[in-house]
Design an enzyme around this catalytic site. Sequence first.
Site, PDB file in Angstrom:
ATOM      1  CE  LYS A  64      37.290  41.275  89.521  1.00 59.90           C
ATOM      2  NZ  LYS A  64      36.451  40.563  88.827  1.00 59.90           N
TER       3      LYS A  64
HETATM    4  C1  LIG Z   1      34.967  40.712  88.758  1.00 61.53           C
HETATM    5  C2  LIG Z   1      34.171  40.217  87.568  1.00 61.53           C
HETATM    6  C3  LIG Z   1      32.961  40.783  87.289  1.00 61.53           C
HETATM    7  C4  LIG Z   1      32.331  41.604  88.516  1.00 61.53           C
HETATM    8  O1  LIG Z   1      32.904  42.831  88.309  1.00 61.53           O
HETATM    9  P1  LIG Z   1      32.403  44.198  89.687  1.00 61.53           P
HETATM   10  O2  LIG Z   1      33.150  45.142  89.629  1.00 61.53           O
HETATM   11  O3  LIG Z   1      32.899  43.057  90.928  1.00 61.53           O
HETATM   12  O4  LIG Z   1      30.995  44.111  89.530  1.00 61.53           O
HETATM   13  C5  LIG Z   1      32.451  40.497  86.264  1.00 61.53           C
HETATM   14  N1  LIG Z   1      32.817  39.653  85.387  1.00 61.53           N
HETATM   15  C6  LIG Z   1      34.044  39.009  85.457  1.00 61.53           C
HETATM   16  C7  LIG Z   1      34.665  38.145  84.711  1.00 61.53           C
HETATM   17  C8  LIG Z   1      34.823  39.511  86.673  1.00 61.53           C
HETATM   18  O5  LIG Z   1      36.189  38.979  86.737  1.00 61.53           O
END
Ligand SMILES: *Cc1c(COP(=O)(O)O)cnc(C)c1O
Length: 463
Positions: free
Chosen positions: A111
């Site tokens: 993220k």
């Molecule tokens: C947010 C997240 C996901 C999922 O990603 P999306 O874009 O919500 O599908 C998977 N793994 C981790 C470690 C995350 O932080």
Amino acid sequence: MKYVSTRGGDPQNFEQVLLRGLAPDGGLYVPSQLPHFSEAEIASFSGLTYSDLAMKIIGPFVADTIPEADLKRCIDDSYAEFSHRAVAPLQMLGPNEWILELYHGPTLAFKDFALQVLGRLLDYVLTRNNQRVAILGATSGDTGSAALEGCRHSAMVDIFILHPHNRISEVQRRQMTTVKAGNVYNLAVEGNFDDCQKIVKAAFADQGFLPDGRQLVAVNSINWARIMVQIVYYFYASLSLGGPQRPVSFTVPTGNFGDIYAGYLAREMGLPINQLVVATNSNDILHRFIHNNEYSATELTHTLSPSMDIMISSNFERYLFDLFGRDAKKLCEFMEQSGGGSMHVSDDRWQQVRKCFSSFAVNDDETCEVIKQVYKDSGVLLDPHTAVGVKAATECNSNREIPMITLATAHPVKFSDAINAAGIPTPLLPVHLKDLFEREEFYAVVDNSVDAVTEYVSNHLGA
Ligand SMILES: *Cc1c(COP(=O)(O)O)cnc(C)c1O
């Protein structure tokens, strides 16, 4: 470039889309038309640094709002924060089996890729407008810290992050609650992530609790800017492995469908992607839809991969919009009905879905097994989300001649429960987080209600 809402509202430019997050009609913004790159153009991107490639991919989406030099500064500064020079390095697990390490940013999850850039774009636009806003977001664990890290330096924002009380890992919580800044507020909601997400949606729908001239900004993956930024690493990984001449496949651990949707867009923009695999944990509504044409919410389960403990994936609406031929009315009907009971799409449409995505659901036992096995076979320690991906990649791979890349979405140190459950000792925290467990925490526990949250927000806004 113009953006339209999946629920049919008026077209907007990038600045409005960035600041609003959710459209006023409750829909999500998508580009009215995607940029398309020819194979020759994509080939000409080979050898670019991550930041320079990001300029090529992101440029067309923001061109009428952000001058190139300013965009370049936002992007360069964002990726300078990463601790690996390659920004998104690939690691080999076996023949034609790769993971794309997306956890070298400040908060150790993918993220950071989007939120570092989003924070800087927001600060740029708000400063230009001399405008102050409140960021309100819900997190299943990783969004919150990445958002705080990306946005807290902006003097133009107050940030309120909701997390489900006692339902995120201690490292995740501490990464948020130990941030010391006058404009940062952590709210632990007595509910699960879906509850947090509902509260955020309701607050956005009725912003009457804010003073005049103040508005909410969304940093969840409903914000188009995040999706846009994530498209870049699909191109980067492909180019690193001989693309575009040689196609690659991706498996994506999926929660809110933001990350995999970015992969879908990369393919729509011309990148040769063979398979796109949706990997879910036991919260498997997307797998059941792709596999059986059954779209029905069940009770949320808490798993070892908490960032994917999501029942209703917000961004899936963006894909459905395309699936319904960009017919906002048809999509509205589907979304309204999907509130109650089981839904399915016509057989034609379902075949289209199956051509686009494969899917697999992985339970906690299998997740631990994969962490153990990969550690033994390759010496690579996977976090539980990535392990879900690696398992799904193995199960769904339809052509072993084509490189299969699983997105490694978080650093294993964030999820010691799962690592320990696999019989492996907790790895060390990276240097910049070494004293995380000694730092003082700041957060408020609030009731699972919209009013409790909006009252807290209006009482804590900066002047
Ligand atoms: C947010 C997240 C996901 C999922 O990603 P999306 O874009 O919500 O599908 C998977 N793994 C981790 C470690 C995350 O932080």
